[in-house]
Design a protein around this motif. Structure first.
Motif, PDB file in Angstrom:
ATOM      1  N   VAL A  11       5.606  -6.421 -15.081  1.00  0.00           N
ATOM      2  CA  VAL A  11       6.258  -6.676 -13.705  1.00  0.00           C
ATOM      3  C   VAL A  11       5.260  -7.139 -12.883  1.00  0.00           C
ATOM      4  CG1 VAL A  11       7.523  -5.661 -11.643  1.00  0.00           C
ATOM      5  CG2 VAL A  11       7.935  -4.866 -14.222  1.00  0.00           C
ATOM      6  N   VAL A  13       4.015  -9.001  -8.809  1.00  0.00           N
ATOM      7  CA  VAL A  13       4.682  -9.213  -7.447  1.00  0.00           C
ATOM      8  C   VAL A  13       3.508 -10.390  -7.087  1.00  0.00           C
ATOM      9  CG1 VAL A  13       4.874  -8.555  -5.178  1.00  0.00           C
ATOM     10  CG2 VAL A  13       5.401  -6.826  -7.035  1.00  0.00           C
ATOM     11  N   THR A  15       2.479 -12.729  -3.771  1.00  0.00           N
ATOM     12  CA  THR A  15       3.158 -13.140  -2.459  1.00  0.00           C
ATOM     13  C   THR A  15       2.772 -14.619  -2.045  1.00  0.00           C
ATOM     14  OG1 THR A  15       0.767 -12.704  -1.676  1.00  0.00           O
ATOM     15  CG2 THR A  15       2.122 -10.682  -1.647  1.00  0.00           C
ATOM     16  N   VAL A  37       8.537 -10.628  -9.074  1.00  0.00           N
ATOM     17  CA  VAL A  37       9.165 -10.403  -7.810  1.00  0.00           C
ATOM     18  C   VAL A  37       8.209 -11.445  -6.836  1.00  0.00           C
ATOM     19  CG1 VAL A  37       9.310  -8.817  -5.895  1.00  0.00           C
ATOM     20  CG2 VAL A  37       9.428  -8.001  -7.894  1.00  0.00           C
ATOM     21  N   ILE A  77       6.829  -4.654  -1.059  1.00  0.00           N
ATOM     22  CA  ILE A  77       6.285  -3.515  -2.168  1.00  0.00           C
ATOM     23  C   ILE A  77       7.585  -2.628  -2.540  1.00  0.00           C
ATOM     24  CG2 ILE A  77       4.852  -2.028  -2.991  1.00  0.00           C
ATOM     25  CD1 ILE A  77       3.757  -4.791  -2.886  1.00  0.00           C
ATOM     26  N   ALA A  80      10.184  -4.328  -4.718  1.00  0.00           N
ATOM     27  CA  ALA A  80       9.775  -4.501  -5.979  1.00  0.00           C
ATOM     28  C   ALA A  80       9.928  -3.284  -6.778  1.00  0.00           C
ATOM     29  CB  ALA A  80       8.108  -4.950  -6.035  1.00  0.00           C
ATOM     30  N   HIS A  83      13.642  -2.692  -7.571  1.00  0.00           N
ATOM     31  CA  HIS A  83      14.191  -3.385  -8.550  1.00  0.00           C
ATOM     32  C   HIS A  83      13.603  -3.249  -9.890  1.00  0.00           C
ATOM     33  CE1 HIS A  83      16.695  -6.317  -6.352  1.00  0.00           C
ATOM     34  NE2 HIS A  83      15.918  -6.451  -5.482  1.00  0.00           N
ATOM     35  N   LYS A  84      12.220  -3.146 -10.163  1.00  0.00           N
ATOM     36  CA  LYS A  84      11.743  -2.898 -11.281  1.00  0.00           C
ATOM     37  C   LYS A  84      11.177  -1.448 -11.712  1.00  0.00           C
ATOM     38  CE  LYS A  84      11.880  -5.747 -13.622  1.00  0.00           C
ATOM     39  NZ  LYS A  84      12.943  -6.230 -14.509  1.00  0.00           N
ATOM     40  N   ILE A  87       5.019  -1.571 -10.664  1.00  0.00           N
ATOM     41  CA  ILE A  87       4.175  -2.986 -10.464  1.00  0.00           C
ATOM     42  C   ILE A  87       2.918  -2.835 -11.609  1.00  0.00           C
ATOM     43  CG2 ILE A  87       2.774  -4.425  -9.019  1.00  0.00           C
ATOM     44  CD1 ILE A  87       4.618  -2.965  -6.660  1.00  0.00           C
ATOM     45  N   LEU A  90      -0.406  -7.397  -9.326  1.00  0.00           N
ATOM     46  CA  LEU A  90       0.029  -7.655  -7.764  1.00  0.00           C
ATOM     47  C   LEU A  90      -0.857  -9.022  -7.532  1.00  0.00           C
ATOM     48  CD1 LEU A  90       1.020  -7.578  -4.739  1.00  0.00           C
ATOM     49  CD2 LEU A  90      -1.170  -5.902  -4.594  1.00  0.00           C
ATOM     50  N   CYS A 127      -0.421  -4.775   1.038  1.00  0.00           N
ATOM     51  CA  CYS A 127       0.180  -4.582  -0.002  1.00  0.00           C
ATOM     52  C   CYS A 127      -0.619  -3.960  -1.372  1.00  0.00           C
ATOM     53  CB  CYS A 127       0.266  -5.946  -0.541  1.00  0.00           C
ATOM     54  SG  CYS A 127       1.318  -6.982   0.474  1.00  0.00           S
ATOM     55  N   ALA A 131       0.958  -0.674  -3.125  1.00  0.00           N
ATOM     56  CA  ALA A 131       1.404  -0.976  -4.725  1.00  0.00           C
ATOM     57  C   ALA A 131       0.796   0.157  -5.560  1.00  0.00           C
ATOM     58  CB  ALA A 131       0.917  -2.448  -5.159  1.00  0.00           C
TER      59      ALA A 131
END
Length: 250
Positions: A11, A13, A15, A37, A77, A80, A83-84, A87, A90, A127, A131
């Motif tokens: 997974v 993320v 930005t 994400v 964050i 993310a 949903h998942k 993480i 990142l 972030c 995370a």
């Protein structure tokens, strides 16, 4: 029989994932098997990019969030994790240079200075801070810095300072998070052709040509990011990879 993809089940993320280098990173990580994400400034921008970049059944979840604010970083964050559930990767890619794109040092008012520092340095810090509690051993933080972290550029003092600070943050996180089994690395792009219709043989916003004779492609930066996220880079942390065609070598 299909070979396993290097980031299968991960997974990520990303930005600033709607355009330029960020979009290339989203596409590459998805190609390599990750669910992504995608952080964008607005929900509409994120949805349009996700529709364009979805790959081979991999999930791309768009989230609109203004990373110039602490609330925006938390929103991304939190979304993310919602949903998942976790993480694994990142990628702090979102960045700005202005406005305007360049300005003499004495012309940087506090509002412009704050904007550049907030997005380029404070957002990656925030972030990552949000995370890390959701990252297991083997996870990685990739900060997108710039050759500006190594070499000064004319009329870009705030940007240079922010990117140098982000390289320093990467070193600090690599050291501090090693005990958790989390790596932190950075990728420093040089003159990258983020506008497809720009002439590749000419310098972009930089003041000299790249020794390889062309501007870089966002996909080449994304390839470096993707490798740093794999187990092949498991012993690489607290340092950076320069992707600049030799720009800072002379």
């Amino acid at each position: 029989m299909t070979a396993p993809r290097p980031l299968g089940g991960k997974v990520a993320v990303v930005t600033g994932g709607a355009t330029g280098i960020g979009a290339a990173v989203v596409a590459r990580l998805a190609d390599d098997g990750a669910d992504v994400v995608l952080g964008a400034l607005t929900a509409a921008e994120g949805e349009a990019a996700a529709t364009r970049l979805r790959r081979d059944g991999r999930e791309i979840v768009p989230v609109g969030a203004d990373l110039a604010t602490a609330e925006g970083c938390r929103t991304l964050i939190d979304a993310a994790v919602h949903h998942k559930g976790r993480i694994d990767i990142l990628v702090n890619n979102a960045g700005i240079t202005g406005p305007p794109a360049v300005a003499e040092f004495t012309e940087y008012d506090d509002a412009r200075l704050d904007a550049v520092i907030d997005v380029n340095l404070k957002a990656p810090f925030r972030c990552a801070r949000a995370a890390v509690p959701h990252m297991a051993p083997g996870s990685v933080i990739v900060n997108i810095t710039s050759v500006a972290a190594y070499a000064a550029q004319v009329n870009a003092s705030a940007y240079v300072a922010a990117k140098a600070g982000l390289a320093g943050l990467t070193r600090a996180l690599g050291f501090e998070l090693a005990g958790r089994g989390i790596r932190a690395v950075h990728v420093a792009p040089g003159d990258i052709q983020v506008q497809p219709d720009a002439p590749a043989a000419q310098p972009g916003p930089f003041d000299r040509r790249t020794p390889l004779g062309r501007r870089g492609d966002p996909a080449e930066v994304a390839a470096a990011v993707a490798w740093l996220c794999t187990v092949e880079a498991a012993f690489v942390t607290g340092t950076g990879l320069v992707v600049d065609g030799g720009w800072i070598s002379y």
